[in-house]
Design a protein around this motif. Structure first.
Motif, PDB file in Angstrom:
ATOM      1  N   UNK A   1     -17.077   7.802  25.273  1.00 24.10           N
ATOM      2  CA  UNK A   1     -17.705   6.498  25.522  1.00 24.10           C
ATOM      3  C   UNK A   1     -16.954   5.458  24.707  1.00 24.10           C
ATOM      4  N   UNK A   2     -16.307   4.491  25.367  1.00 22.04           N
ATOM      5  CA  UNK A   2     -15.492   3.514  24.648  1.00 22.04           C
ATOM      6  C   UNK A   2     -16.224   2.194  24.375  1.00 22.04           C
TER       7      UNK A   2
ATOM      8  N   UNK B   1     -26.210   2.382  15.245  1.00 23.90           N
ATOM      9  CA  UNK B   1     -27.123   3.532  15.236  1.00 23.90           C
ATOM     10  C   UNK B   1     -27.103   4.229  16.591  1.00 23.90           C
ATOM     11  N   UNK B   2     -27.021   3.461  17.666  1.00 23.18           N
ATOM     12  CA  UNK B   2     -26.918   4.042  19.013  1.00 23.18           C
ATOM     13  C   UNK B   2     -25.625   4.849  19.144  1.00 23.18           C
ATOM     14  N   UNK B   3     -24.540   4.317  18.604  1.00 22.78           N
ATOM     15  CA  UNK B   3     -23.248   4.999  18.662  1.00 22.78           C
ATOM     16  C   UNK B   3     -23.322   6.332  17.926  1.00 22.78           C
ATOM     17  N   UNK B   4     -23.946   6.338  16.765  1.00 26.74           N
ATOM     18  CA  UNK B   4     -24.087   7.584  16.007  1.00 26.74           C
ATOM     19  C   UNK B   4     -24.846   8.622  16.831  1.00 26.74           C
ATOM     20  N   UNK B   5     -25.939   8.194  17.468  1.00 26.40           N
ATOM     21  CA  UNK B   5     -26.733   9.111  18.288  1.00 26.40           C
ATOM     22  C   UNK B   5     -25.938   9.573  19.519  1.00 26.40           C
ATOM     23  N   UNK B   6     -25.283   8.651  20.197  1.00 29.43           N
ATOM     24  CA  UNK B   6     -24.497   8.996  21.386  1.00 29.43           C
ATOM     25  C   UNK B   6     -23.399   9.998  21.057  1.00 29.43           C
ATOM     26  N   UNK B   7     -22.816   9.867  19.875  1.00 24.46           N
ATOM     27  CA  UNK B   7     -21.672  10.702  19.511  1.00 24.46           C
ATOM     28  C   UNK B   7     -22.039  12.166  19.315  1.00 24.46           C
ATOM     29  N   UNK B   8     -23.336  12.476  19.301  1.00 23.42           N
ATOM     30  CA  UNK B   8     -23.766  13.873  19.230  1.00 23.42           C
ATOM     31  C   UNK B   8     -23.634  14.552  20.591  1.00 23.42           C
ATOM     32  N   UNK B   9     -23.645  13.746  21.646  1.00 19.71           N
ATOM     33  CA  UNK B   9     -23.530  14.284  22.999  1.00 19.71           C
ATOM     34  C   UNK B   9     -22.120  14.167  23.554  1.00 19.71           C
ATOM     35  N   UNK B  10     -21.433  13.087  23.201  1.00 20.90           N
ATOM     36  CA  UNK B  10     -20.076  12.837  23.686  1.00 20.90           C
ATOM     37  C   UNK B  10     -19.385  11.951  22.662  1.00 20.90           C
ATOM     38  N   UNK B  11     -18.102  12.181  22.384  1.00 22.37           N
ATOM     39  CA  UNK B  11     -17.399  11.334  21.416  1.00 22.37           C
ATOM     40  C   UNK B  11     -17.451   9.859  21.811  1.00 22.37           C
TER      41      UNK B  11
ATOM     42  N   UNK C   1     -17.613  11.472  16.222  1.00 18.02           N
ATOM     43  CA  UNK C   1     -18.238  12.685  16.759  1.00 18.02           C
ATOM     44  C   UNK C   1     -19.345  13.095  15.803  1.00 18.02           C
ATOM     45  N   UNK C   2     -20.503  13.415  16.366  1.00 19.72           N
ATOM     46  CA  UNK C   2     -21.648  13.837  15.553  1.00 19.72           C
ATOM     47  C   UNK C   2     -21.940  12.868  14.413  1.00 19.72           C
TER      48      UNK C   2
END
Length: 111
Positions: free
Chosen positions: A56-57, A13-23, A89-90
């Protein structure tokens, strides 16, 4: 390399949210597979510190965390493979590749 480790389902869930700001890039690695080891080594040799500004890897040891790997397949609609890279992404998977198809240059082009 400063990759984050993916070790619990809540991180998805954090990854999904982070991917809105940076892939976000997920590398799924089987520590017992020689092809997976070669793909991981190729990524490590090519990875540049400045790439952290672009993406973000995350690194997933799928032998230890198979349930997370299965959830990634469900959440992002990608067929499970190992080794595998998935670019998010997003909140959606926009690119994935596996085995010897994993290419640092191609990943960074998609970022």
């Amino acid at each position: 390399m400063n990759w984050l480790t993916l070790e619990n389902l809540a991180q998805l869930e954090e990854i999904k949210a982070q991917s809105s700001e940076k892939p976000v890039l997920i590398f799924k690695h089987s520590t017992s597979c020689s092809i997976s080891g070669m793909a991981w080594n190729r990524i490590q040799r090519n990875w540049k510190e400045e790439d952290l500004q672009k993406v973000t890897p995350y690194y997933l040891d799928l032998l230890s965390y198979r349930a997370i790997s299965n959830q990634i397949a469900d959440d992002f609609g990608v067929y499970h493979q190992s080794p595998q890279v998935i670019l998010i992404k997003d909140g959606k998977a926009v690119y994935d590749n596996s085995h010897m198809g994993i290419s640092y240059a191609e990943i960074m082009e998609k970022v």
